[in-house]
Design a protein around this motif. Structure first.
Motif, PDB file in Angstrom:
ATOM      1  N   GLU A 250       0.815  -1.220   0.000  1.00 39.63           N
ATOM      2  CA  GLU A 250       0.000   0.000   0.000  1.00 39.63           C
ATOM      3  C   GLU A 250       0.851   1.274   0.000  1.00 39.63           C
ATOM      4  N   LYS A 251       1.940   1.260   0.753  1.00 38.19           N
ATOM      5  CA  LYS A 251       2.818   2.431   0.828  1.00 38.19           C
ATOM      6  C   LYS A 251       3.326   2.821  -0.553  1.00 38.19           C
ATOM      7  N   HIS A 252       3.796   1.833  -1.320  1.00 40.96           N
ATOM      8  CA  HIS A 252       4.305   2.107  -2.665  1.00 40.96           C
ATOM      9  C   HIS A 252       3.168   2.500  -3.613  1.00 40.96           C
ATOM     10  N   ALA A 253       2.005   1.911  -3.428  1.00 43.52           N
ATOM     11  CA  ALA A 253       0.856   2.250  -4.272  1.00 43.52           C
ATOM     12  C   ALA A 253       0.459   3.714  -4.085  1.00 43.52           C
ATOM     13  N   GLU A 254       0.455   4.171  -2.839  1.00 42.35           N
ATOM     14  CA  GLU A 254       0.119   5.571  -2.560  1.00 42.35           C
ATOM     15  C   GLU A 254       1.157   6.517  -3.161  1.00 42.35           C
ATOM     16  N   GLN A 255       2.438   6.163  -3.043  1.00 49.11           N
ATOM     17  CA  GLN A 255       3.501   6.986  -3.618  1.00 49.11           C
ATOM     18  C   GLN A 255       3.400   7.047  -5.140  1.00 49.11           C
ATOM     19  N   LEU A 256       3.082   5.915  -5.755  1.00 44.86           N
ATOM     20  CA  LEU A 256       2.898   5.893  -7.212  1.00 44.86           C
ATOM     21  C   LEU A 256       1.760   6.819  -7.625  1.00 44.86           C
ATOM     22  N   LYS A 257       0.649   6.727  -6.921  1.00 41.93           N
ATOM     23  CA  LYS A 257      -0.523   7.554  -7.254  1.00 41.93           C
ATOM     24  C   LYS A 257      -0.198   9.042  -7.143  1.00 41.93           C
ATOM     25  N   VAL A 258       0.452   9.432  -6.055  1.00 43.15           N
ATOM     26  CA  VAL A 258       0.720  10.844  -5.793  1.00 43.15           C
ATOM     27  C   VAL A 258       1.756  11.414  -6.763  1.00 43.15           C
ATOM     28  N   LYS A 259       2.841  10.665  -7.021  1.00 44.78           N
ATOM     29  CA  LYS A 259       3.952  11.194  -7.822  1.00 44.78           C
ATOM     30  C   LYS A 259       3.771  11.004  -9.331  1.00 44.78           C
ATOM     31  N   PHE A 260       3.177   9.881  -9.719  1.00 38.68           N
ATOM     32  CA  PHE A 260       3.137   9.559 -11.147  1.00 38.68           C
ATOM     33  C   PHE A 260       1.729   9.302 -11.682  1.00 38.68           C
ATOM     34  N   GLY A 261       0.716   9.348 -10.808  1.00 39.70           N
ATOM     35  CA  GLY A 261      -0.636   9.001 -11.226  1.00 39.70           C
ATOM     36  C   GLY A 261      -1.224   9.964 -12.239  1.00 39.70           C
ATOM     37  N   SER A 262      -2.066   9.430 -13.141  1.00 43.47           N
ATOM     38  CA  SER A 262      -2.731  10.219 -14.163  1.00 43.47           C
ATOM     39  C   SER A 262      -4.124   9.650 -14.391  1.00 43.47           C
ATOM     40  N   ALA A 263      -5.065  10.534 -14.672  1.00 38.35           N
ATOM     41  CA  ALA A 263      -6.447  10.095 -14.889  1.00 38.35           C
ATOM     42  C   ALA A 263      -6.743   9.800 -16.355  1.00 38.35           C
ATOM     43  N   VAL A 264      -5.813  10.136 -17.252  1.00 31.20           N
ATOM     44  CA  VAL A 264      -6.038   9.942 -18.693  1.00 31.20           C
ATOM     45  C   VAL A 264      -4.884   9.110 -19.276  1.00 31.20           C
ATOM     46  N   PRO A 265      -5.083   7.824 -19.548  1.00 30.77           N
ATOM     47  CA  PRO A 265      -4.006   6.956 -20.055  1.00 30.77           C
ATOM     48  C   PRO A 265      -3.461   7.400 -21.409  1.00 30.77           C
ATOM     49  N   GLU A 266      -4.324   7.973 -22.245  1.00 29.90           N
ATOM     50  CA  GLU A 266      -3.905   8.361 -23.594  1.00 29.90           C
ATOM     51  C   GLU A 266      -2.807   9.422 -23.590  1.00 29.90           C
TER      52      GLU A 266
END
Length: 461
Positions: A250-266
């Protein structure tokens, strides 16, 4: 510094608990004295599910806020959300005993109190009774009836209801943390105070507050609250999806979301990867940012479709109820990259990110600019409003007391300077005789003087 000089907002969220201490400056803006933040343990989707952990988290946040502000914290205004929240529309009226007298705030409160007696479902309790439009006798669409005359006072109300058990649990946690709960406020209403303008509320706007456990919605039109609801999904479930989809902790998942997450894959490249360290000597894991965006997009689209459903339930796509100002996204989840563009596409409404620092006077380092502080700042603003109302009442009572004291003092002065009672008749006559004797003595002296003058001239002759 005395307690009444400042106020405190306490946001008990799913991912964090924030306490903000502040006061109004001479220009009417909010001066933040201190901020405390702690990881929220014991709260799930806005609902307390572990009393002791929640109490400890509240104590940690409040202790940090007290240290940074340098003031003791006793009273707090607390936010409430959760999937148990629902709202309904209700109309009610009262018949006034004295229609010749103008309508006062007491009449409005009497009408609200009548609405609070509504019978709810078992285990439910009314949290807010929010007037929308008033009607006095035959006149309708009245925004402010105070000062008007009439026999029948009627209003449409937006009533916010929650589970009694959840409300009691929050109250208990606050109390056992050594605090007094000054007020309990629905979180989307608090957020709207912090990020919406009066013009947006007039034109029609929906605030969508994406928190850790829930997504809170409040819709305004013609400066009136029209609809509120809580969707039981937020940023936390996106983190869960990343955790499961990428097989990481979960810790890494949260970091991924905050630093690199995007709502539009395209808008993400296939060739861009991020490396996640392996656990206990296991090899590192490479994750494609496009794959990450696809996982996030699936859940965000689901949340936005639920938002769309609520907008339709209100009637936001009808001409008369159209939201001219569109959508304002706030809360920690609104920091997600390209979320605004996806919201525009999904709902068909123009949207913006709502920042809560517009009302803050001393946020020089932009610490409070993040939309994740919108609810806590809104709760602080609500607490300041409550303090201002109490101060007005105190000032009015002091003015009445001062007026009474002045009236008493004036009567005392009148008594002291009042004319003395007339002297007895005998004393008056004695005084009159003395005056006449003096007059006679003066007259005799004058006559004798004239005699002497006459005698002098006769001798000369």
């Amino acid at each position: 510094m005395e307690n009444q000089e400042y106020s405190v907002g306490l946001d008990i969220g799913t991912t964090k608990i924030v306490a903000i201490v502040g006061r109004r400056n001479a220009h009417g803006k909010i001066e933040v004295l201190g901020v405390g933040k702690a990881k929220s343990l014991g709260v799930h989707k806005g609902i307390v599910n572990n009393i002791s952990q929640t109490i400890n988290s509240i104590k940690a946040a409040v202790s940090e806020a007290q240290s940074s502000a340098g003031v003791p914290i006793r009273k707090v205004t607390v936010g409430i959300a959760g999937k148990h929240i629902r709202s309904l529309q209700h109309s009610d009226y009262i018949m006034r005993e004295h229609p010749d007298k103008f309508i006062t705030d007491d009449d409005i409160e009497a009408l609200k109190d009548q609405v609070k007696k509504l019978v709810m479902l078992p285990g439910e309790e009314i949290i807010h009774v929010l007037p929308q439009e008033y009607k006095v006798d035959s006149e309708g669409e009245i925004q402010e009836p105070v000062g008007m005359h009439g026999k029948r006072l009627e209003a449409n109300f937006h009533v916010v209801v929650g589970q009694m058990g959840s409300i009691r649990n929050i109250a208990r946690c606050v109390r056992e943390a050594g605090l007094e709960m000054e007020a309990l406020t629905l979180e989307p209403l608090a957020s709207s105070e912090a990020v919406l303008t009066k013009e947006e509320k007039e034109a029609g706007v929906a605030i969508v507050d994406i928190g850790g456990g829930t997504t809170d919605i409040a819709i305004f039109k013609d400066n009136i609250i029209r609809h509120t609801c809580v969707i039981p999904y937020g940023g936390g479930i996106i983190t869960e999806d990343i955790k499961e989809g990428c097989s990481i902790i979960e810790k890494h998942a949260e970091q991924l979301k905050v630093k690199f997450g995007s709502a539009v894959p395209e808008l993400e490249k296939d060739s861009t990867f991020v490396t996640i360290p392996g656990l206990h000597g296991r090899p590192d894991k490479e994750i494609s940012l496009k794959t990450l965006a696809q996982i996030i997009n699936a859940r965000v689209e689901e949340i936005l479709e639920m938002v769309n459903t609520e907008l339709k339930a209100y009637g936001a796509f009808e001409q008369k109820k159209k939201l001219i100002a569109g959508i304002v996204l706030t809360g920690g989840g609104s920091n997600l990259k390209y979320l605004r563009q996806l919201a525009n596409y999904t709902t068909g409404f123009d949207s913006r990110i709502g920042f809560a620092n517009e009302y803050i006077a001393n946020d020089k380092n932009q610490f409070l600019k993040g939309p994740e502080f919108a609810t806590s700042i809104g709760l602080l603003m609500e607490s300041l409003k409550i303090r201002d109302k109490k101060q007005i009442i105190i000032d009015e009572e002091e003015a009445v007391l001062e007026k009474q004291q002045l009236e008493v003092a004036a009567k005392t002065v009148e008594t002291n300077v009042a004319p003395q009672p007339a002297a007895p008749v005998q004393e008056q006559e004695t005084a009159r005789e003395q005056q006449e004797n003096k007059r006679a003595a003066r007259l005799t002296f004058g006559q004798s003087l004239m005699e002497k003058v006459k005698k002098f001239f006769e001798e000369v002759e």
